[in-house]
Design a protein around this motif. Structure first.
Motif, mmCIF file in Angstrom:
data_model
loop_
_atom_site.group_PDB
_atom_site.id
_atom_site.type_symbol
_atom_site.label_atom_id
_atom_site.label_comp_id
_atom_site.label_asym_id
_atom_site.label_seq_id
_atom_site.Cartn_x
_atom_site.Cartn_y
_atom_site.Cartn_z
ATOM 1 N N ALA A 205 -15.583 -0.290 8.047
ATOM 2 C CA ALA A 205 -14.421 -0.825 7.442
ATOM 3 C C ALA A 205 -13.250 0.089 7.663
ATOM 4 C CB ALA A 205 -14.874 -1.093 5.789
ATOM 5 N N ILE A 206 -13.471 1.319 7.282
ATOM 6 C CA ILE A 206 -12.427 2.156 7.380
ATOM 7 C C ILE A 206 -11.830 2.622 8.830
ATOM 8 C CG2 ILE A 206 -11.538 4.760 6.957
ATOM 9 C CD1 ILE A 206 -13.700 4.571 4.662
ATOM 10 N N PHE B 47 -7.604 8.995 15.544
ATOM 11 C CA PHE B 47 -7.358 7.735 15.331
ATOM 12 C C PHE B 47 -6.023 6.988 16.037
ATOM 13 C CE2 PHE B 47 -10.432 9.003 12.401
ATOM 14 C CZ PHE B 47 -11.084 7.879 12.059
ATOM 15 N N LEU C 175 -2.687 9.803 9.396
ATOM 16 C CA LEU C 175 -3.575 10.003 10.945
ATOM 17 C C LEU C 175 -2.663 10.886 12.028
ATOM 18 C CD1 LEU C 175 -4.378 6.195 10.779
ATOM 19 C CD2 LEU C 175 -5.588 8.264 9.693
ATOM 20 N N ILE D 66 -14.331 10.733 9.603
ATOM 21 C CA ILE D 66 -13.360 10.425 8.629
ATOM 22 C C ILE D 66 -13.562 11.800 7.657
ATOM 23 C CG2 ILE D 66 -13.065 8.855 6.449
ATOM 24 C CD1 ILE D 66 -14.447 6.629 7.970
ATOM 25 N N PHE E 113 0.709 -1.198 -0.007
ATOM 26 C CA PHE E 113 0.120 -0.065 0.114
ATOM 27 C C PHE E 113 0.789 1.415 -0.037
ATOM 28 C CE2 PHE E 113 -2.800 -3.197 1.219
ATOM 29 C CZ PHE E 113 -4.142 -3.044 0.696
ATOM 30 N N GLY E 114 1.908 1.222 0.739
ATOM 31 C CA GLY E 114 2.791 2.414 0.894
ATOM 32 C C GLY E 114 3.458 2.683 -0.336
ATOM 33 N N ASP F 217 -9.156 4.104 1.600
ATOM 34 C CA ASP F 217 -8.665 5.033 2.601
ATOM 35 C C ASP F 217 -6.953 4.767 2.681
ATOM 36 O OD1 ASP F 217 -9.063 6.623 4.844
ATOM 37 O OD2 ASP F 217 -8.292 4.950 6.228
ATOM 38 N N ARG F 218 -6.529 3.447 2.387
ATOM 39 C CA ARG F 218 -5.058 3.634 2.562
ATOM 40 C C ARG F 218 -4.276 4.029 1.761
ATOM 41 N NH1 ARG F 218 -3.756 -2.790 4.473
ATOM 42 N NH2 ARG F 218 -5.028 -2.905 6.414
ATOM 43 N N SER G 273 -16.568 -3.326 1.435
ATOM 44 C CA SER G 273 -15.598 -3.193 2.867
ATOM 45 C C SER G 273 -14.167 -2.780 2.132
ATOM 46 C CB SER G 273 -15.684 -4.047 3.583
ATOM 47 O OG SER G 273 -16.846 -4.274 4.361
ATOM 48 N N GLY H 110 -6.202 -9.756 7.078
ATOM 49 C CA GLY H 110 -6.896 -10.018 8.519
ATOM 50 C C GLY H 110 -6.240 -10.906 9.230
ATOM 51 N N LYS H 111 -6.901 -11.112 10.586
ATOM 52 C CA LYS H 111 -6.540 -11.952 11.347
ATOM 53 C C LYS H 111 -6.811 -13.528 11.066
ATOM 54 C CE LYS H 111 -6.462 -8.794 15.280
ATOM 55 N NZ LYS H 111 -5.081 -8.095 14.883
ATOM 56 N N ALA I 74 -13.567 0.669 0.618
ATOM 57 C CA ALA I 74 -13.317 1.458 1.625
ATOM 58 C C ALA I 74 -11.938 1.506 2.084
ATOM 59 C CB ALA I 74 -14.428 1.312 2.720
ATOM 60 N N ILE I 75 -11.748 0.371 2.523
ATOM 61 C CA ILE I 75 -10.407 0.202 3.215
ATOM 62 C C ILE I 75 -9.066 0.818 2.401
ATOM 63 C CG2 ILE I 75 -8.536 -1.429 4.394
ATOM 64 C CD1 ILE I 75 -11.285 -2.937 5.191
ATOM 65 N N TYR J 179 -10.911 -8.156 11.521
ATOM 66 C CA TYR J 179 -9.902 -7.202 12.479
ATOM 67 C C TYR J 179 -10.133 -7.896 13.901
ATOM 68 C CZ TYR J 179 -9.430 -4.361 8.544
ATOM 69 O OH TYR J 179 -9.056 -3.644 7.596
ATOM 70 N N LEU K 19 -7.206 -0.849 14.120
ATOM 71 C CA LEU K 19 -6.693 -2.190 14.276
ATOM 72 C C LEU K 19 -5.792 -2.848 12.941
ATOM 73 C CD1 LEU K 19 -10.124 -3.490 15.434
ATOM 74 C CD2 LEU K 19 -7.949 -2.928 17.009
ATOM 75 N N GLY K 20 -5.783 -2.254 12.000
ATOM 76 C CA GLY K 20 -5.053 -2.816 10.734
ATOM 77 C C GLY K 20 -3.742 -2.898 11.044
ATOM 78 N N GLN K 21 -2.885 -3.773 10.324
ATOM 79 C CA GLN K 21 -1.637 -3.595 10.139
ATOM 80 C C GLN K 21 -0.941 -2.543 9.886
ATOM 81 O OE1 GLN K 21 -0.297 -7.092 8.419
ATOM 82 N NE2 GLN K 21 -1.339 -8.479 9.941
ATOM 83 N N ASP L 155 -10.177 -0.465 10.329
ATOM 84 C CA ASP L 155 -8.673 -0.787 9.725
ATOM 85 C C ASP L 155 -7.686 0.506 10.109
ATOM 86 O OD1 ASP L 155 -7.052 -2.007 7.650
ATOM 87 O OD2 ASP L 155 -6.728 0.207 6.899
ATOM 88 N N ARG L 156 -8.386 1.654 10.591
ATOM 89 C CA ARG L 156 -7.399 2.517 11.146
ATOM 90 C C ARG L 156 -7.053 2.224 12.530
ATOM 91 N NH1 ARG L 156 -9.240 8.595 9.254
ATOM 92 N NH2 ARG L 156 -9.165 8.275 6.914
ATOM 93 N N LEU M 8 1.349 -0.233 7.500
ATOM 94 C CA LEU M 8 1.674 -0.562 5.985
ATOM 95 C C LEU M 8 2.992 -0.852 5.620
ATOM 96 C CD1 LEU M 8 -1.159 1.997 4.937
ATOM 97 C CD2 LEU M 8 -1.265 -0.323 5.348
#
Lengths: 192, 192
Positions: B181-182, B127, A192, B166, A127-128, A185-186, A178, A168-169, A181-182, B46, B188-190, B185-186, B192
């Motif tokens: 979803a967003i 966040f 943040l 958001i 993503f980065g 956003d990424r 979903s 995901g876990k 959306a994610i 998540y 709890l997501g891993q 992810d913000r 990047l």
């Protein structure tokens, strides 16, 4: 019907054909009303250039046209003007190729295709790094999301980039709504 | 029906009452099938402790029970086992208070409530800071999402935290499904 402009260099395509079904057969899926609304609202939120609903099926094309008309020109446009704003971004396209030709004509430049999916791909990009690449505002990018059980291998192989899956876990079965959306956003969300 | 465990300290509540409608009247909204599926799949992705569908309406409670039963025990559970996995996280609750009592009983500890919304709130938390706070695995947290036109002022005022909205590019009308979803992810997501 949406009129596209070069307001942004990222466009989204929601692919209904060619798509895998549960048995990994290549099929055309039906359009889901919620996909159009949710993804159009995300596209508007993150400032995308446009959102292509990609389907070759005439019945589905008519359905999408009816939805867009209701919210952009019909009773829905005065009931909820924010839907008009988001659904104005939606355009129908009959194939991935047609979508890319439309964008290439608009930009006078080859479109770079980004494929997404839930399973890892040997040459996938994180993503980065993709976020950095999208900063090149002179190049049009088309990010593709598959409905059903996802984009075909061929569509991925023909892409300039295959984006890494959302980790995901131990569970990667998000809805396409979903995932859109994610991922937006990424790639485009504010730090943040 | 979902059996909750202390596998994680964050729980999600989707509030159907008390909620604002378009005219800012307090109402109870109807349950949307897509909300349950999409949010349950996000909750599973998540690693949330559980997902409470909060509604006092008997007809809606029966509808949600039917959906869960179909996918967790019925024909849907063999057709698509990944839906069984996600919908096992869903539990019905009649009010926000009842939800907090359920969690407090489970954890033997007061639950900290996090409210979300599309409009800014004077005391909202960002966040990054909330992500840090959630690392306290000894405390149960309940993050609330409003359907309709959002959580009431009173629900927000009674919360321990109100999460920052958001920020879109001049448009903040995401579906609750996309917002969940967003935000997950913000939070709890891993990285990047």
């Amino acid at each position: 019907m949406g009129v596209f402009q070069q307001t942004a260099n990222l466009y989204l395509g929601l692919v209904h054909y060619p798509i895998y079904d549960k048995q990994k057969e290549v099929v055309a899926t039906a359009v889901t009303n919620f996909d159009i609304h949710d993804i159009a609202r995300c596209a508007r939120t993150y400032g995308l250039g446009g959102f292509f609903v990609i389907t070759p099926l005439e019945s589905q094309i008519q359905l999408v046209e009816r939805i867009i008309r209701h919210w952009v020109e019909g009773a829905g446009s005065s009931y909820n003007p924010t839907r008009k704003e988001s659904l104005s971004l939606v355009q129908i396209s009959r194939s991935i190729d047609e979508t890319e030709r439309t964008l290439a004509d608009l930009w006078k430049k080859r479109v770079k295709r980004i494929a997404t999916g839930a399973s890892p791909h040997p040459q996938c990009i994180g993503f980065g790094p993709l976020r950095k690449i999208l900063e090149d505002r002179e190049t049009p990018f088309l990010i593709l999301f598959g409905t059903g059980w996802g984009l075909t291998q061929e569509v991925k192989d023909d892409s300039d980039y295959v984006l890494a899956p959302i980790e995901g876990k131990g569970y990667n079965h998000l809805s396409v709504r979903s995932a859109v959306a994610i991922i937006l956003d990424r790639l485009l969300g504010q730090d943040l």
